[in-house]
Design an enzyme around this catalytic site. Structure first.
Site, PDB file in Angstrom:
ATOM      1  N   ALA A  77      -2.214  -3.182  -9.398  1.00 14.96           N
ATOM      2  CA  ALA A  77      -1.523  -4.330  -9.983  1.00 14.96           C
ATOM      3  C   ALA A  77      -0.147  -4.526  -9.364  1.00 14.96           C
ATOM      4  CB  ALA A  77      -1.404  -4.144 -11.496  1.00 14.96           C
TER       5      ALA A  77
ATOM      6  N   THR B  43       5.284   5.780   6.146  1.00 15.15           N
ATOM      7  CA  THR B  43       6.616   5.555   5.591  1.00 15.15           C
ATOM      8  C   THR B  43       7.337   6.891   5.446  1.00 15.15           C
ATOM      9  OG1 THR B  43       5.709   5.580   3.339  1.00 15.15           O
ATOM     10  CG2 THR B  43       5.974   3.438   4.410  1.00 15.15           C
TER      11      THR B  43
ATOM     12  N   ALA C  46       7.282   2.341  -7.144  1.00 16.61           N
ATOM     13  CA  ALA C  46       6.678   1.128  -6.568  1.00 16.61           C
ATOM     14  C   ALA C  46       7.204   0.755  -5.189  1.00 16.61           C
ATOM     15  CB  ALA C  46       6.821  -0.073  -7.507  1.00 16.61           C
ATOM     16  N   ALA C  47       8.052   1.588  -4.594  1.00 16.86           N
ATOM     17  CA  ALA C  47       8.531   1.280  -3.241  1.00 16.86           C
ATOM     18  C   ALA C  47       7.367   1.245  -2.253  1.00 16.86           C
ATOM     19  CB  ALA C  47       9.570   2.302  -2.804  1.00 16.86           C
ATOM     20  N   GLY C  48       6.472   2.231  -2.355  1.00 20.33           N
ATOM     21  CA  GLY C  48       5.302   2.245  -1.483  1.00 20.33           C
ATOM     22  C   GLY C  48       4.372   1.080  -1.734  1.00 20.33           C
ATOM     23  N   ASP C  49       4.275   0.675  -2.999  1.00 25.08           N
ATOM     24  CA  ASP C  49       3.409  -0.462  -3.336  1.00 25.08           C
ATOM     25  C   ASP C  49       3.966  -1.764  -2.755  1.00 25.08           C
ATOM     26  OD1 ASP C  49       1.724   1.196  -4.815  1.00 25.08           O
ATOM     27  OD2 ASP C  49       2.875   0.910  -6.653  1.00 25.08           O
TER      28      ASP C  49
ATOM     29  N   GLY D 161      12.014   0.427 -12.438  1.00 27.00           N
ATOM     30  CA  GLY D 161      10.662   0.133 -12.901  1.00 27.00           C
ATOM     31  C   GLY D 161       9.692  -0.173 -11.773  1.00 27.00           C
TER      32      GLY D 161
END
Length: 308
Positions: A42, A222, A251-254, A289
Site C-alpha cells: 500500500a 540502496t 517507508a523510505a525504501g517503499d 510515519g
C-alpha cells in the site's frame, strides 16, 4: 504513461516514538503514538499515485475497521482498489513500529489477511485482469512467496517489466530471481540474498554479481545516506544520496521503489530514474510515519528547484 500494478500488503501501522529502543525485558516510556495506514504494498501504491503514476493495487484486508480505513485511504489518493478483496473472519495486517529519536525504526509485522492470498487469486477474475492490463509490476515480500513467484512468472509471460523490492528479507528461489527485471534490495537484504557481506564497495558488487548469475537482470541497491548503486552485466554506476535531516526512515525504501516505477513508466533514462528516486527517498525520511511521509510530485519538483 505506462500503467503500474502493485501486488502486495496492506497494514495498519501502530507507531510509538521512543528515546531508545527497549532491550529484552525492559520497559520504556514512549513520547507519542499514532495509527497510520501502511503495509509495503500500500505504501508503494500511495507513493506512485502521489508522484503522478497510474496505479492499481492487488491485495487483501480483513473484515474489520482497519480494512475499511485502508481502502478508503487508497481511494482518496486516486488508486484503483477494485482488486483489493475483504476477507471476513481474518484481521487486517498490522505493524508495530518503534521509532527512536535518531529516526531509526524497529518493526514487527502481523500479516493477517495479507497471508490469505495465493497464486490462484491471480489466475482469474479482477486480479488477473489488472495484472494483464499493466505494463510494470511492482512487488514486495509481505504476501506468501507462492503468490510472489506466480505473479512474477506470469508477468514475464505477459511481457511486463517486473520490479521486486525483496523486503522483508527472506531466501528466494532461483525461479523467483529469474523472473525479476530489476531487484531493489538495501544492504542488509543484499547480504541475506547473496551470502556476501556488504561492508565494502567491492563486496557489495560481489553480492550483486551472485544474484545476476542467478538470473536477475539488474539490481539497484540502496545504501542509506551513502547513496545507491545500479548493477547489470554491462553497467556499474554509483549514485550519491541527497543530505537531509532524517526524522523517520519508515517507508523510505517503499517511496524509492515507487519513484523508480513512476520514472520508468514515464520512460526516463537510467540516471534520471535513479536521481528522481534518490530525491523522493530523501524527502520521505524528513517526515514521520509511512503513508503520511510519502511526498507528492510537487514537493519533489520544489526540492529540485531549491537545489539549483
Amino acid at each position: 504513461m505506462k500503467k503500474i500494478v502493485v501486488i502486495g500488503s496492506l497494514n495498519m501501522d501502530l507507531v510509538a516514538r521512543v528515546i531508545e529502543m527497549p532491550k529484552v525485558g525492559e520497559t520504556v516510556f514512549g513520547n507519542n503514538f499514532k495509527q497510520i495506514p501502511g503495509g509495503k504494498g500500500a505504501n508503494q501504491a500511495v507513493a506512485i499515485a502521489r508522484l503522478g503514476g497510474e496505479v492499481s493495487m492487488i491485495g487483501r484486508v480483513g473484515g474489520d475497521n482497519f480494512g475499511d480505513t485502508l481502502i478508503q485511504g487508497l481511494k482518496a489518493d486516486g488508486i484503483d482498489v477494485d482488486a483489493i478483496q475483504k476477507v471476513e473472519g481474518i484481521a487486517t495486517g498490522t505493524a508495530l513500529i518503534m521509532v527512536n529519536e535518531r529516526g531509526n525504526n524497529s518493526i514487527v509485522v502481523i500479516p493477517g489477511a495479507n497471508f490469505n492470498f495465493n497464486k490462484e487469486d491471480l489466475m482469474t477474475g479482477i486480479e488477473a485482469e489488472k495484472l494483464s492490463s499493466a505494463d510494470i509490476v511492482l512487488m514486495q515480500l509481505e504476501i506468501p512467496l507462492e503468490a510472489v513467484s506466480y505473479a512474477l512468472k506470469r508477468s514475464k509471460e505477459l511481457g511486463k517489466f517486473t520490479i521486486l523490492n525483496p523486503a522483508p528479507a527472506v531466501a528466494l528461489s532461483n525461479d523467483i530471481l529469474k523472473s525479476v527485471d530489476l531487484l531493489l534490495p538495501n544492504e542488509t537484504e543484499l547480504e541475506g540474498l547473496s551470502g556476501i557481506p556488504t561492508d565494502t564497495k567491492e563486496n557489495i558488487l560481489k553480492g550483486t554479481r551472485v544474484l545476476l548469475d542467478k538470473g536477475v537482470r539488474a539490481l539497484l541497491v540502496t545504501l542509506g545516506d551513502k547513496g545507491a548503486v545500479y548493477v547489470s552485466k554491462e553497467v556499474v554506476e554509483w549514485f550519491s544520496a541527497y543530505p537531509v535531516a532524517a526524522v523517520d526512515t519508515t517507508a523510505a525504501g517503499d517511496s524509492f521503489a515507487a519513484a523508480v516505477a513512476v520514472a520508468l513508466s514515464e520512460e526516463k533514462s537510467l540516471k534520471e530514474t535513479i536521481d528522481f528516486a534518490m530525491k523522493v527517498g530523501a524527502l520521505t525520511v524528513t517526515k514521520e510515519g509511512a503513508q503520511s511521509s510519502l511526498p507528492y510530485r510537487q514537493e519533489v519538483e520544489q526540492f529540485e528547484e531549491g537545489r539549483k
